[in-house]
Design a protein around this motif. Structure first.
Motif, PDB file in Angstrom:
ATOM      1  N   GLN A  32     -10.291  64.269  23.946  1.00 47.81           N
ATOM      2  CA  GLN A  32     -11.355  63.451  23.365  1.00 47.81           C
ATOM      3  C   GLN A  32     -12.425  64.316  22.710  1.00 47.81           C
ATOM      4  N   MET A  51     -11.139  65.469  19.283  1.00 42.49           N
ATOM      5  CA  MET A  51     -11.177  64.394  18.294  1.00 42.49           C
ATOM      6  C   MET A  51     -12.609  64.127  17.824  1.00 42.49           C
ATOM      7  N   GLN A  52     -13.548  64.131  18.766  1.00 46.50           N
ATOM      8  CA  GLN A  52     -14.945  63.895  18.400  1.00 46.50           C
ATOM      9  C   GLN A  52     -15.478  65.035  17.544  1.00 46.50           C
ATOM     10  N   ARG A  78      -6.840  62.807  10.565  1.00 44.19           N
ATOM     11  CA  ARG A  78      -6.018  62.336  11.686  1.00 44.19           C
ATOM     12  C   ARG A  78      -4.896  63.331  11.970  1.00 44.19           C
ATOM     13  N   MET A 110      -6.420  66.410  13.607  1.00 42.44           N
ATOM     14  CA  MET A 110      -6.670  66.188  15.034  1.00 42.44           C
ATOM     15  C   MET A 110      -5.385  66.397  15.838  1.00 42.44           C
ATOM     16  N   ILE A 160      -4.811  69.314  18.747  1.00 39.54           N
ATOM     17  CA  ILE A 160      -4.385  68.994  20.114  1.00 39.54           C
ATOM     18  C   ILE A 160      -3.077  69.718  20.436  1.00 39.54           C
ATOM     19  N   ILE A 175      -1.681  60.049  16.519  1.00 42.07           N
ATOM     20  CA  ILE A 175      -2.964  59.482  16.103  1.00 42.07           C
ATOM     21  C   ILE A 175      -2.694  58.609  14.894  1.00 42.07           C
TER      22      ILE A 175
END
Length: 229
Positions: A6, A9-10, A98, A101, A105, A121
């Motif tokens: 998280q 992503m933020q 996207r 991200m 990850i 995502i």
């Protein structure tokens, strides 16, 4: 792990989206100068990917904008610094975020030596399958009956075409999700003939589903046909 994902992503959204006024991208866009702008390594990587996509698509994937139209590269990178060709040049990377991200990850999972993962995502995926016995992960598409991909390691991105195109859906296999997302969006904007020609010219692995009188018809690029699925 959930908190770390998280956080990634933020961070990506807040640093590289034009929606956030204080993002690094917006600070770059407000830099109305041809003097060097110091980049973080991550933004440098994203801009290099953007320049690569721009060159591959011969300007079809255009993430840079300027007041003056020119064939010259909009920016150049030297010693981790960006130099604009014109002070008005701005960049918008939202269409890659996207996928980026998912790549970030996946990079963390690789560093943690995670052998099998699946990061998704929206319609952008990064996958790694078990190394033993040459196993694959099965990627299905609920809106396309009897079609699936077996993927060992890499990215899968898909995009839906605009209403005026006869292309229903584009699916791209690539080594990273950010570029896969950019390519899928670009191919979805073109006609089937243009898309196939570009995919074959640049050896991009793509499958197209086209709406025809008899229903959905599948077309593969030559690189996709050579994939081990």
């Amino acid at each position: 792990m959930s908190q770390r994902v998280q956080g990634i992503m933020q961070y990506v959204a807040m640093q590289f989206s034009v929606e956030y006024p204080q993002s690094e991208v917006n600070r770059l866009n407000r830099w109305e100068s041809t003097d060097a702008f110091v980049l973080t390594r991550e933004l440098e990587g994203l801009i290099r990917q953007s320049l690569h996509l721009r060159a591959l698509s011969e300007g079809g994937i255009e993430l840079f904008h300027a007041d003056i139209a020119t064939d010259q590269a909009p920016v150049r990178i030297q010693n981790h610094q960006l130099i604009k060709s014109d002070a008005s040049v701005t960049v918008e990377l939202d269409s890659l975020l996207r996928g980026h991200m998912a790549d970030r990850i996946a990079d963390i999972l690789d560093l943690m030596n995670v052998q099998t993962y699946r990061v998704e995502i929206d319609n952008q995926l990064r996958l790694r399958s078990p190394k033993r016995r040459g196993q694959y992960q099965r990627v299905e598409f609920i809106d396309i009956e009897s079609f699936y991909l077996n993927v060992r390691d890499g990215a899968v991105a898909s995009a839906f075409s605009a209403d005026e195109s006869n292309i229903e859906r584009v699916i791209v296999l690539h080594e990273n999700a950010a570029e896969a997302e950019g390519l899928a969006r670009w191919f979805a904007q073109l006609s089937l003939e243009e898309s196939l020609s570009a995919a074959n010219q640049h050896n991009v692995s793509v499958v197209f589903f086209v709406r025809e009188d008899s229903g959905l018809t599948r077309y593969n690029s030559s690189a996709f046909a050579n994939e081990v699925l």
